[in-house]
Design a protein around this motif. Structure first.
Motif, mmCIF file in Angstrom:
data_model
loop_
_atom_site.group_PDB
_atom_site.id
_atom_site.type_symbol
_atom_site.label_atom_id
_atom_site.label_comp_id
_atom_site.label_asym_id
_atom_site.label_seq_id
_atom_site.Cartn_x
_atom_site.Cartn_y
_atom_site.Cartn_z
ATOM 1 N N GLY A 193 36.218 34.571 31.150
ATOM 2 C CA GLY A 193 34.899 34.422 30.536
ATOM 3 C C GLY A 193 34.732 33.081 29.855
ATOM 4 N N ARG A 194 35.802 32.237 29.873
ATOM 5 C CA ARG A 194 35.681 30.946 29.188
ATOM 6 C C ARG A 194 35.681 29.792 30.175
ATOM 7 N N ASP A 195 35.132 28.694 29.748
ATOM 8 C CA ASP A 195 35.035 27.516 30.588
ATOM 9 C C ASP A 195 36.446 26.963 30.874
ATOM 10 N N TYR A 224 30.362 35.798 36.858
ATOM 11 C CA TYR A 224 30.622 34.638 36.008
ATOM 12 C C TYR A 224 29.986 33.386 36.592
ATOM 13 N N ASP A 231 32.526 27.448 36.951
ATOM 14 C CA ASP A 231 33.521 26.894 36.021
ATOM 15 C C ASP A 231 34.015 27.885 34.965
ATOM 16 N N ILE A 232 33.612 29.110 35.075
ATOM 17 C CA ILE A 232 34.089 30.113 34.104
ATOM 18 C C ILE A 232 35.251 30.882 34.746
ATOM 19 N N VAL A 271 38.805 30.614 39.098
ATOM 20 C CA VAL A 271 37.620 30.122 38.386
ATOM 21 C C VAL A 271 36.397 30.337 39.283
#
Ligand code: ATP
Ligand code: MG
Length: 669
Positions: free
Chosen positions: A503-505, A531, A534-535, A557
Motif C-alpha cells: 500500500g506504500r509507494d 493499487y 508504483d504502490i 509493485v
C-alpha cells in the motif's frame, strides 16, 4: 591444495614453503577474516599412527603457549587424511634467510635477536615445553625486526620415528646438542646449546661444524670443541663470546642452568662489555684434566708419610716443648699490649666524640643527589647513599627518603643515609589480543600492572576473546597502571519486526529499507486494480514477522490498473466484469507471437559498462527476456521483444529500475 577449504574456514591461498615434515601454505580464515599460515603434514607421515599421535599431542601443547616471540598456534585439525596446524601468519623472512642475505649480523642486532629467542624459550620452558629443533629456519623475523620462534615441540614427534629417513630433518644436525646427537636425554639445556650455535652463526655467518654427512657433523658435536667465534669475527665482544661458549659446552652441567640465567647475561651484554661477568668453568668440560682429584690423592699420601714420620720423631718433640712454651708466652703478652693500646685509642675517640658539636639535620628529600650531598656536607655531616628504589613521586636521581629526620640534632660527621629514586617503575604491557578472558589472570600475574577493567562488546572475534586493550601491547607503562580490556560477546544480531510495506509507494519503501538495515530483493511489476501505479502490492516477508538485520525483502509493485480509465464521475464502472473481460488489454487476442523493437535510447554516462535487463510483465507473470552487459557507448540500440496481446516491459540498468513501456502486439507496427 590452492583453493581448498580446511575445517570449513581456512581457504588455502598460496604455498609459502616446506621443510622435512610438512608444507606450509598461506590461507585466509574466513571466520575472522585474517591470513594464517597452515602447516600440512607430508603424506609419507600420515600413515604412521605413532607419529600422528605425537604430532597432535605436541602441537596441542604448543598451542597453549602465548608469547610475543612465539608464533601463535591457533588450531590443529585433521580432514580427509590431511593433518594440519593453523598458526599466526608472519610476514617477513626466516633468520636463516636474513643471515644468508647479510652474511653476518651486527653484534647489537644479534644480541637483540638472541634475547628474544631466549625470552621465547624461557616462556616455553616455564610451561615444560622443550623445543628440540632450535635453528635459524625456525625463527621467523617480522618486517619490524621482531623474532618469533616456531615449530615448538614438533621435533619431538619427529625424533623417534622419522628423523633418520628425512633429509631436511637431518639438516638440523648442525644445531644438535651433543646429547641429541648421541640420542641421549634431552632437556631445556639442549635448547640452550642449539641457541648457542645460532648465536655463533649470527655473528660469524658460519656454522661451527661442517661435514660430508649428517653423521660426521653429529660426531663433531660430540667430540670436538666449538672454537671461539672471535677467531672468525674479531669484533665479537668478550662477554658475548663467553656467553656463546657457555651455551655450547658439551657437558650439560657447565651450560647455563636455565634460559633465565642466560637472559640475565645477555641483557648485561646489551648494556656494556665491561668486566668479566660470565663464569666459564673450562676445566670441567675436558675429561682429561681432573686436577683436583689428583691433588687430593697427593695430599693423602703426604698425610700418611707425615703420620709414620711422627712416631720416629716423638722424642725430638719432647726437647722442643720448652722452646714452644716460651714462644706462646711471648705471643700472649704481645696480644695483651695490643689490646691495651686499642682500648686507649677508643677511649680517646670517645672523648673526641663527646666533645664535638651537634648540627640540625637538613631536609634533603626532593633534592637532586648532588644538591643533597652539597647541603649535607656543608654542615659537616656525612652523605651516604643507602640504595635506590622506584618512586612514582620523585624523578630518577632525586632523593626520595632520608633515614634521619630533618630537624633532628646529630654530631658533626654523622652519616645521613638517603635513598635515591630510580623514577617510576616501568612495566611492559603484554599482548592480550585474541587471548581468552579466562587466561587473563595467568598472563597478568606478577607483571606489576594494576586493576583490570573489562567491558564487553559485540564483535566478529570469537566470544570471550579479547578484542582491544589499552595500554597497547608492548607499551612501557608505570607499574600499577590499570589495564582496560574489551572482550567480545560474539557477533551482534539485531532483529526487527517487518513493517507493512503493502500500500506504500515503492520509492519511499526503498529508502526506508536502507534506514532499517534491510536488503532490497527483487522488484517485480504487475498490474493491479486495487493499487495505483508504483504502490507495493505484495512483500515477500509478511508484516510483523521478526527478522534479522540484513534480511532481503522482495516486492511486487503495481503498474496501475489494466482497465481503461473511466471518467471520474463513474468510479463504479469497474464492477462491470463483463465489460472488463472484453476490454482486458492483457488478454491474448491471438495465439501467434509477434515481434516488436524496444528502443533503448540512452545508457548511463557515469560508468563504462552497464547490465541491461528487460522484464516482460503480462497478467500475473513477470519474466526476464533480456539480460546483457553493454558498453555505455552502445546507446541507442534496440532489443527485439515478442509476445501476444499487450505486455509491459520494464528496463533495468544495473538492477535499477529505468523505465516501463507498454507494447500492444496486436497493433500494427
Ligand atoms: P623443518 O621441517 O625442520 O621445520 P623448516 O623449518 O625449514 O624445516 P617448515 O617449518 O616447514 O620448514 O617451514 C617452511 C617455510 O615456511 C619456512 O622456511 C618459512 O619460510 C615458512 N613459514 C613457516 N611458518 C610460517 C609462518 N607462521 N608464517 C609465515 N611463513 C612461515
Ligand atoms: Mg620449521
Amino acid at each position: 591444495m590452492i583453493g581448498k577449504v580446511l575445517g570449513n574456514r581456512y581457504e588455502i591461498v598460496e604455498k609459502i614453503g616446506g621443510g622435512g615434515m610438512a608444507l606450509v601454505y598461506k590461507a585466509k580464515c574466513k571466520l575472522l577474516n585474517r591470513y594464517v599460515a597452515i602447516k600440512i603434514l607430508r603424506n609419507e607421515f600420515t600413515n604412521d599412527e605413532e607419529f600422528i599421535a605425537k604430532f597432535k599431542r605436541e602441537s596441542q601443547a604448543a598451542a597453549s603457549l602465548s608469547h610475543p616471540n612465539i608464533v601463535n598456534v591457533y588450531d590443529v585439525g585433521i580432514e580427509d587424511n590431511i593433518y594440519y596446524i593453523v598458526m599466526e601468519y608472519v610476514k617477513g623472512q626466516t633468520l636463516k634467510e636474513l643471515i644468508k642475505q647479510k652474511g653476518k649480523i651486527y653484534i647489537s642486532e644479534a644480541v637483540n635477536i638472541s634475547i628474544q629467542i631466549a625470552e621465547a624459550l624461557s616462556h616455553a620452558h616455564d610451561n615444560h615445553i622443550v623445543h628440540r629443533d632450535i635453528k635459524p629456519h625456525n625463527i621467523l623475523m617480522t618486517e619490524d625486526g621482531r623474532a618469533k620462534v616456531t615449530d615448538f615441540g614438533i621435533a619431538r614427534a619427529a625424533t623417534s620415528t622419522t628423523m633418520t629417513n628425512t633429509s631436511s630433518v637431518i639438516g638440523s644436525v648442525h644445531y644438535f646438542s651433543p646429547e641429541q646427537a648421541r640420542g641421549g636425554y634431552t632437556d631445556e639445556k639442549s635448547d640452550i646449546y642449539s641457541l648457542g650455535i645460532v648465536m655463533y652463526e649470527m655473528v660469524t655467518g658460519k656454522l661451527p661444524f661442517q661435514g660430508d654427512s649428517p653423521i660426521s657433523v653429529a660426531l663433531k658435536h660430540v667430540q670436538e670443541n666449538v672454537l671461539s667465534p672471535k677467531i672468525i669475527e674479531a669484533s665479537v665482544p668478550h662477554n658475548f663470546e663467553s656467553i656463546i661458549m657457555k651455551c655450547v659446552k658439551k657437558n650439560q652441567s657447565l651450560r647455563y642452568n636455565s634460559t633465565k640465567e642466560l637472559l640475565t647475561d645477555l641483557r648485561k651484554c646489551k648494556v656494556s662489555d665491561e668486566g668479566d661477568f660470565i663464569k666459564l668453568d673450562d676445566a670441567h668440560d675436558s675429561p682429561t684434566r681432573i686436577i683436583p682429584a689428583v691433588k687430593d690423592d697427593s695430599n693423602m699420601i703426604n698425610n700418611n708419610k707425615r703420620r709414620s714420620r711422627q712416631k720416629k720423631t716423638n722424642e725430638n718433640n719432647k726437647d722442643n716443648k720448652n722452646k714452644r712454651f716460651i714462644t706462646i708466652a711471648a705471643v700472649i703478652s704481645a696480644l695483651l699490649v695490643a689490646a691495651v693500646l686499642i682500648g686507649m685509642f677508643f677511649i680517646m675517640q670517645l672523648q673526641d666524640f663527646l666533645t664535638v658539636q651537634e648540627v640540625e639535620v637538613p631536609d634533603v628529600v626532593g633534592l637532586s643527589d648532588d644538591m643533597a650531598r652539597q647541603k649535607i656536607e656543608s654542615l659537616d655531616l656525612k652523605y651516604e647513599v643507602l640504595g635506590e628504589d622506584y618512586s612514582s613521586k620523585y624523578e630518577a636521581g632525586f632523593v626520595m627518603e632520608q633515614k634521619v629526620e630533618a630537624g633532628d640534632l646529630r654530631k658533626v660527621g654523622w652519616p645521613i643515609q638517603v635513598i635515591i629514586s630510580k623514577g617510576q617503575e616501568l612495566v611492559t604491557v603484554p599482548s592480550l589480543i585474541y587471548m581468552l578472558e579466562s587466561d587473563i589472570n595467568i598472563e597478568l600475574n606478577n607483571i606489576g600492572l594494576g586493576e583490570v577493567n573489562i567491558e564487553y562488546e559485540n564483535s566478529d572475534f570469537p566470544t570471550d576473546t579479547i578484542i582491544r586493550q589499552s595500554p597497547e601491547p608492548y607499551e612501557e607503562v608505570p607499574a600499577g597502571t590499570e589495564i582496560n580490556l574489551v572482550i567480545s560477546k560474539g557477533p551482534e544480531i539485531n532483529t526487527l519486526f517487518m513493517p507493512k510495506f503493502v500500500g506504500r509507494d515503492i520509492q519511499s519503501v526503498k529508502s526506508e529499507l536502507a534506514a532499517l538495515g534491510l536488503a532490497q530483493g527483487n522488484i517485480d511489476y504487475d498490474t493491479s486494480d486495487e493499487y495505483a501505479e508504483d504502490i507495493v502490492i505484495r512483500q515477500s516477508i509478511p508484516a510483523n514477522t521478526e527478522v534479522e538485520e540484513g534480511e532481503q525483502v522482495s516486492f511486487i509493485v503495481s503498474l496501475g490498473s489494466t482497465q481503461p480509465q473511466d471518467t471520474e464521475d463513474d468510479p463504479q464502472d469497474g464492477e462491470d466484469t463483463g465489460g472488463d473481460t472484453q476490454e482486458d488489454p492483457t488478454e491474448d487476442n491471438s495465439s501467434i507471437e509477434k515481434s516488436r523493437s524496444l528502443v533503448i535510447a540512452n545508457l548511463p554516462t557515469d560508468k563504462e559498462t552497464v547490465r541491461v535487463k528487460i522484464v516482460k510483465i503480462t497478467s500475473g507473470e513477470s519474466k526476464v527476456v533480456y539480460n546483457q552487459v553493454h558498453n555505455t557507448t552502445d546507446a541507442p540500440f534496440s532489443v527485439t521483444v515478442s509476445g501476444t496481446g499487450r505486455a509491459f516491459f520494464t528496463v533495468y540498468f544495473d538492477d535499477e529500475d529505468h523505465m516501463t513501456r507498454e507494447i500492444n502486439f496486436e497493433e500494427a507496427n
